[in-house]
Design a protein around this motif. Structure first.
Motif, short mmCIF file in Angstrom:
data_model
loop_
_atom_site.label_atom_id
_atom_site.label_comp_id
_atom_site.label_asym_id
_atom_site.label_seq_id
_atom_site.Cartn_x
_atom_site.Cartn_y
_atom_site.Cartn_z
N ALA A 136 14.80 -8.66 -3.85
CA ALA A 136 14.74 -7.62 -3.46
C ALA A 136 16.15 -6.91 -3.30
CB ALA A 136 13.94 -7.18 -2.28
N PHE B 264 11.02 -8.21 5.19
CA PHE B 264 11.34 -6.71 4.95
C PHE B 264 11.07 -6.01 6.27
CE2 PHE B 264 9.73 -6.85 0.35
CZ PHE B 264 10.66 -7.18 0.00
N VAL C 134 4.44 -1.91 4.11
CA VAL C 134 4.79 -3.42 4.46
C VAL C 134 3.63 -3.83 5.14
CG1 VAL C 134 6.09 -5.26 5.03
CG2 VAL C 134 7.21 -3.16 3.91
N ILE D 44 11.32 2.68 0.20
CA ILE D 44 11.31 1.75 -0.79
C ILE D 44 11.03 2.37 -2.20
CG2 ILE D 44 9.63 0.13 -1.60
CD1 ILE D 44 8.70 -0.68 1.12
N CYS E 10 7.47 -7.08 -5.37
CA CYS E 10 6.91 -7.70 -4.02
C CYS E 10 6.07 -6.63 -3.60
CB CYS E 10 8.10 -7.89 -3.05
SG CYS E 10 8.67 -9.68 -3.03
N PRO F 79 9.99 1.13 -5.42
CA PRO F 79 9.41 -0.28 -6.24
C PRO F 79 9.65 -0.47 -7.64
CG PRO F 79 7.92 1.58 -6.03
CD PRO F 79 8.88 2.01 -5.51
N SER G 185 12.16 -3.08 -3.89
CA SER G 185 11.30 -3.99 -3.72
C SER G 185 10.96 -4.86 -4.84
CB SER G 185 10.05 -3.38 -3.17
OG SER G 185 9.31 -2.85 -3.83
#
Length: 280
Positions: free
Chosen positions: A144, A180, A203, A188, A158, A190, A155
Motif C-alpha cells: 500500500a 491502516f 477499514v 482511500i 487490500c 483503491p 490501498s
C-alpha cells in the motif's frame, strides 16, 4: 458494479486516476492506476493488464495535458491486472523506467529489472512524499502507498471501492487492515472501484466482516477432537445461503479462515488425508 468510474479523473492536486479499461468480475470497473505528483516528474502507481492499447493513449494524453513525465513506476503486487501492462508502457514510452515492488516468487517479468523495496521506504519528488507499506494478505508481496502531504492511502487490493477483497493469508491480511487504522487518513484510493471518503469506517467494516465470518465458523466447530468436522460440513452450515455452484469458492474461504485460527492455536487440525477441525 454500481458506481461509474471515469476513464481519467483529477482527484486532487497530486493525484490523477487513469482507468486501465479492463472491467471484469474481479476487476470491477477496471484497474485504477494513478499518476502521482504535481511537478514535471511524477510517479505511476500500477500499470493495468496490458490488454488495452487505449489505456496507453489515455496515459500519454494525461501526461501531456499536465506537462509531465513518468519518473518511476511502483507496482502494488504481482497480479496481472496490476503489473501486466508494464511491458506495454515501457515500449510505448521508449524509456527504461525503474520499476519498484516487493520481490515475490510469482514475479515473471522476463528481462525487465525490478527494484526491491522495503517496508516504510520513502519515495520523494519535489512536491510529493510517498511511504511504501508492506501489507501482505491479499498477496505476500502486497504494497500500500501512503501520500503524506494529503494523508491519502492507496490501498491496492487490500481494500476495494466496492464489495470485499480476496486474500491468500487471512492472519496477515487482518494485521494489514489493522495497520491502516494507525494512519491518519483523509481518503482511500483503491486498486479497483470508486474512492473511499470514509476511510476509518471502511477499514473497520472490512475487519468486522471477517470477524463475523470467523465467529460463524467457530460456532460450528465441536469442542472435542473425536467430533472434529471437515470443511464440507462447515460450508453447508456457514454458507447455506450461498449458491451451491459457489461452494468450492466458499470452501477455500473457510479454509483460509481455519488456517488463521490454527496459526493462533485456537483450532486443532487432524493429520492425514481427510482434514478435520475442532476447537482447542
Amino acid at each position: 458494479m454500481t458506481a461509474f468510474v471515469p476513464s481519467i479523473s483529477k482527484l486532487s492536486e497530486r493525484v490523477i486516476r487513469v482507468l486501465a479499461l479492463n472491467p471484469g468480475m474481479m476487476t470491477l470497473q477496471g484497474t485504477n492506476t494513478y499518476i502521482l505528483g504535481k511537478g514535471k516528474r511524477r510517479f505511476l502507481l500500477d500499470t493495468g493488464d496490458g490488454t488495452k492499447p487505449e489505456y496507453i493513449e489515455l496515459l500519454k494524453t494525461t501526461l501531456a495535458a499536465n506537462d509531465s513525465i513518468i519518473e518511476a513506476i511502483i507496482v502494488t503486487h504481482w497480479h496481472n491486472d496490476h503489473i501486466g501492462g508494464l511491458s506495454s508502457i515501457l515500449n510505448a514510452f521508449k524509456n527504461d523506467y525503474k520499476v519498484y515492488k516487493v520481490i515475490d516468487k510469482h514475479d515473471d517479468c522476463k528481462d525487465l529489472k525490478l527494484y526491491p523495496v522495503k517496508d516504510n521506504q520513502i519515495f520523494k519528488l519535489e512536491d510529493i512524499t510517498l511511504r511504501l507499506l508492506h501489507t501482505p494478505g491479499h498477496t505476500e508481496d502486497h504494497l500500500a502507498v501512503y501520500l503524506e502531504e494529503e494523508k491519502a492511502l492507496f490501498s491496492g487490493d487490500c481494500i476495494l471501492g466496492e464489495g470485499t477483497s480476496v486474500f491468500t493469508d487471512l492472519w496477515s491480511y487482518m494485521n494489514s487492515l489493522r495497520r491502516f487504522l494507525s494512519l491518519k487518513m483523509n481518503v482511500i484510493y483503491p486498486g479497483h472501484g470508486p474512492i473511499i471518503e470514509n476511510p476509518i469506517e471502511k477499514v473497520n467494516e472490512y475487519i468486522l466482516h471477517r470477524e463475523r465470518r470467523e465467529q460463524q465458523i467457530l460456532n460450528c466447530l465441536p469442542h472435542e477432537k473425536s467430533e472434529a468436522i471437515a470443511i464440507e460440513s462447515l460450508v453447508e452450515v456457514v454458507y447455506k445461503d450461498t449458491p451451491i455452484q459457489l461452494h468450492s469458492v466458499a470452501a477455500n474461504n473457510a479454509r483460509l479462515h481455519l488456517a488463521k485460527l490454527v496459526k493462533e492455536g485456537r483450532v486443532g487440525i487432524t493429520e492425514g488425508d481427510y482434514t478435520k477441525y475442532w476447537i482447542k
